[in-house]
Design an enzyme around this catalytic site. Structure first.
Site, PDB file in Angstrom:
ATOM      1  CB  CYS A 238      47.756  51.125  33.244  1.00 17.50           C
ATOM      2  SG  CYS A 238      46.387  50.491  34.240  1.00 17.50           S
ATOM      3  CG  ASN A 247      55.659  53.177  36.510  1.00 18.32           C
ATOM      4  OD1 ASN A 247      55.367  52.064  36.137  1.00 18.32           O
ATOM      5  ND2 ASN A 247      54.962  53.840  37.405  1.00 18.32           N
TER       6      ASN A 247
HETATM    7  P1  HMG Z   1      35.667  40.382  39.824  1.00 26.06           P
HETATM    8  O1  HMG Z   1      35.569  39.498  38.615  1.00 26.06           O
HETATM    9  O2  HMG Z   1      34.733  41.517  39.897  1.00 26.06           O
HETATM   10  O3  HMG Z   1      35.613  39.647  41.213  1.00 26.06           O
HETATM   11  O4  HMG Z   1      37.161  40.891  39.897  1.00 26.06           O
HETATM   12  P2  HMG Z   1      35.115  38.378  41.887  1.00 26.06           P
HETATM   13  O5  HMG Z   1      35.444  38.572  43.327  1.00 26.06           O
HETATM   14  O6  HMG Z   1      33.709  38.111  41.474  1.00 26.06           O
HETATM   15  O7  HMG Z   1      36.055  37.193  41.334  1.00 26.06           O
HETATM   16  C1  HMG Z   1      35.966  36.650  40.044  1.00 26.06           C
HETATM   17  C2  HMG Z   1      36.875  35.443  39.940  1.00 26.06           C
HETATM   18  O8  HMG Z   1      38.227  35.833  40.225  1.00 26.06           O
HETATM   19  C3  HMG Z   1      36.554  34.355  40.962  1.00 26.06           C
HETATM   20  O9  HMG Z   1      36.952  33.123  40.380  1.00 26.06           O
HETATM   21  C4  HMG Z   1      37.473  34.672  42.107  1.00 26.06           C
HETATM   22  O10 HMG Z   1      37.769  33.571  42.920  1.00 26.06           O
HETATM   23  C5  HMG Z   1      38.721  35.123  41.373  1.00 26.06           C
HETATM   24  P3  HMG Z   1      35.879  32.140  39.680  1.00 26.06           P
HETATM   25  O11 HMG Z   1      34.861  31.864  40.744  1.00 26.06           O
HETATM   26  O12 HMG Z   1      35.310  32.906  38.503  1.00 26.06           O
HETATM   27  O13 HMG Z   1      36.734  30.977  39.260  1.00 26.06           O
HETATM   28  N1  HMG Z   1      39.544  36.044  42.174  1.00 26.06           N
HETATM   29  C6  HMG Z   1      40.854  35.887  42.382  1.00 26.06           C
HETATM   30  N2  HMG Z   1      41.715  34.924  41.968  1.00 26.06           N
HETATM   31  C7  HMG Z   1      42.998  35.057  42.376  1.00 26.06           C
HETATM   32  N3  HMG Z   1      43.433  36.093  43.144  1.00 26.06           N
HETATM   33  C8  HMG Z   1      42.599  37.052  43.550  1.00 26.06           C
HETATM   34  C9  HMG Z   1      41.246  36.959  43.166  1.00 26.06           C
HETATM   35  N4  HMG Z   1      40.166  37.731  43.402  1.00 26.06           N
HETATM   36  C10 HMG Z   1      39.134  37.161  42.789  1.00 26.06           C
HETATM   37  N5  HMG Z   1      43.044  38.048  44.304  1.00 26.06           N
HETATM   38  C11 HMG Z   1      39.107  41.822  40.970  1.00 26.06           C
HETATM   39  C12 HMG Z   1      37.589  41.777  40.928  1.00 26.06           C
HETATM   40  C13 HMG Z   1      39.521  42.990  41.827  1.00 26.06           C
HETATM   41  C14 HMG Z   1      39.609  40.512  41.552  1.00 26.06           C
HETATM   42  C15 HMG Z   1      39.615  41.995  39.514  1.00 26.06           C
HETATM   43  O14 HMG Z   1      38.987  43.115  38.988  1.00 26.06           O
HETATM   44  C16 HMG Z   1      41.104  42.171  39.441  1.00 26.06           C
HETATM   45  O15 HMG Z   1      41.865  41.248  39.746  1.00 26.06           O
HETATM   46  N6  HMG Z   1      41.537  43.358  39.018  1.00 26.06           N
HETATM   47  C17 HMG Z   1      42.968  43.654  38.942  1.00 26.06           C
HETATM   48  C18 HMG Z   1      43.239  44.608  37.861  1.00 26.06           C
HETATM   49  C19 HMG Z   1      44.709  44.920  37.837  1.00 26.06           C
HETATM   50  O16 HMG Z   1      45.534  44.152  38.287  1.00 26.06           O
HETATM   51  N7  HMG Z   1      45.046  46.106  37.281  1.00 26.06           N
HETATM   52  C20 HMG Z   1      46.411  46.525  37.181  1.00 26.06           C
HETATM   53  C21 HMG Z   1      47.012  46.854  38.499  1.00 26.06           C
HETATM   54  S1  HMG Z   1      46.557  48.457  39.141  1.00 26.06           S
HETATM   55  C22 HMG Z   1      47.669  49.512  38.364  1.00 26.06           C
HETATM   56  O17 HMG Z   1      48.448  49.097  37.537  1.00 26.06           O
HETATM   57  C23 HMG Z   1      47.730  50.935  38.827  1.00 26.06           C
HETATM   58  C24 HMG Z   1      48.949  51.221  39.711  1.00 26.06           C
HETATM   59  O18 HMG Z   1      50.165  50.942  39.030  1.00 26.06           O
HETATM   60  C25 HMG Z   1      48.955  52.696  40.127  1.00 26.06           C
HETATM   61  C26 HMG Z   1      48.774  53.649  38.954  1.00 26.06           C
HETATM   62  O19 HMG Z   1      49.577  53.632  38.013  1.00 26.06           O
HETATM   63  O20 HMG Z   1      47.801  54.400  39.010  1.00 26.06           O
HETATM   64  C27 HMG Z   1      48.909  50.372  40.989  1.00 26.06           C
HETATM   65 MG    MG Z   2      51.165  52.284  37.630  1.00 24.10          MG
END
Ligand code: HMG
Ligand code: MG
Length: 301
Positions: A238, A247
């Site tokens: 992660c 996983n």
């Molecule tokens: P942020 O920077 O706080 O949010 O990110 P924002 O809403 O201010 O957006 C910033 C910029 O991102 C903006 O663009 C938005 O338009 C763009 P700018 O104006 O700077 O050009 N944006 C997007 N672009 C494309 N698609 C989107 C999107 N949303 C905003 N959906 C946010 C907040 C949640 C978006 C960010 O923190 C994020 O994307 N986080 C994802 C982290 C991630 O993917 N982590 C890994 C997955 S989770 C995991 O692996 C766990 C899991 O497996 C279960 C487990 O193991 O526990 C599921």
């Molecule tokens: Mg996971």
């Protein structure tokens, strides 16, 4: 209770989101098509998060459009907010997975917001999903341990699950993101969650950092869990949980379940071949013990 265990193959998302090098869209597409041929009923195909945060998943729309979907197989994708949901729908997704956490610090690191704010971001996604019949999966991360806060209270997990169920999530996957859980704590956590969510709507998602994942899954099967996430050849980690490994390897899980007489519909031989193929494509160690053993057995007759 049915014996069938539904496997959710998360390698193309949870695995590849963490790869240090570039993985081409055509490799991702071939991986998903191969996993479809293996017989997985559910394959998480990508992620519509911010490409600034996770550049490895920036081509998920291209990937989703490029795969050959098989009838009866579901291909969910991860979405963090309404923007992600809209992008996913445009790419043809029929199931999405939202995510939050049972630990405030991890929620901040992973999504730049508190747990309450992440639930508020999920709300419009849930409304959109309900309106157009999109199936909605939800993840709760750090259900057993948090890289920043340590041990997590099962009551906190149950509290977050209750909110997700209120929003109309069809299924909740309980994520041991760090892989620190052990069978006793895993079982107690699932039991706490099942006080608020029917067990058939719960899934488990174990990272194998401490080598506990299979034991944890076995303990959770005892509670009635019948949906388990896994990743081909143990791909992954992660990006926001330093040191966490992939996983549980799908090959190891299928080997154990079939040994227990629990059917999955997955062809183990085809899966072992796919695990070897993706490991060589990524120039990466194959993290499945069963996969390696079976490959070795084949080679030596
Ligand atoms: P942020 O920077 O706080 O949010 O990110 P924002 O809403 O201010 O957006 C910033 C910029 O991102 C903006 O663009 C938005 O338009 C763009 P700018 O104006 O700077 O050009 N944006 C997007 N672009 C494309 N698609 C989107 C999107 N949303 C905003 N959906 C946010 C907040 C949640 C978006 C960010 O923190 C994020 O994307 N986080 C994802 C982290 C991630 O993917 N982590 C890994 C997955 S989770 C995991 O692996 C766990 C899991 O497996 C279960 C487990 O193991 O526990 C599921
Ligand atoms: Mg996971």
């Amino acid at each position: 209770m049915s014996d069938f265990v539904t496997l959710v193959e998360v390698g193309p998302r949870d695995g590849l989101q963490n790869e240090p090098g570039t993985v081409t869209a055509s490799t991702k597409i071939e991986l998903i098509d191969r996993l479809s041929d293996c017989g997985f009923p559910v394959i998480e195909a990508g992620s519509f998060v911010s490409p600034k945060w996770v550049p490895q998943m920036a081509d998920s729309d291209f990937v989703l459009k490029g795969i050959t979907p098989r009838p009866g197989i579901r291909y969910p994708v991860l979405v963090p907010n309404l923007k992600g949901f809209e992008r996913a729908k445009k790419a043809g997704a029929r199931e999405v997975a939202v995510f939050t956490a049972a630990s405030e610090s991890f929620s901040q690191r992973n999504t730049n917001c508190s747990i309450a704010e992440s639930i508020a971001r999920i709300e419009p996604v849930a409304l959109g999903a309900k309106a157009d019949g999109t199936r909605l999966r939800a993840y709760v991360s750090c259900v057993l341990g948090c890289p920043y806060e340590g041990i997590v209270d099962p009551a906190m997990v149950a509290q977050v699950c209750a909110k997700l169920i209120d929003l109309g999530c069809d299924e909740i996957s309980l994520g041991d993101t760090l892989g620190t859980g052990t069978p006793g704590s895993a079982k107690a956590m699932v039991q706490a969650a099942s006080d608020v969510v029917p067990i058939e709507r719960l899934a488990v998602h174990f990272h194998d950092t401490y080598g506990q994942a299979l034991a944890n899954i076995l303990a959770c099967l005892d509670t009635g869990i019948r949906t388990v996430d896994s990743s081909v050849s143990g791909l992954g980690g992660c990006p926001y949980a330093n040191g966490a490994s992939g996983n549980i390897a799908s090959e190891d899980l299928v080997y154990m379940l079939h040994g227990l007489g629990l059917p999955t519909g997955v062809d183990l031989a085809a899966l072992v071949e796919t695990g070897a193929w993706i490991s060589s494509q990524l120039n990466r160690r194959n993290n499945s013990k069963s996969g390696l053993a079976l490959l070795n057995t084949d080679a030596t007759g």
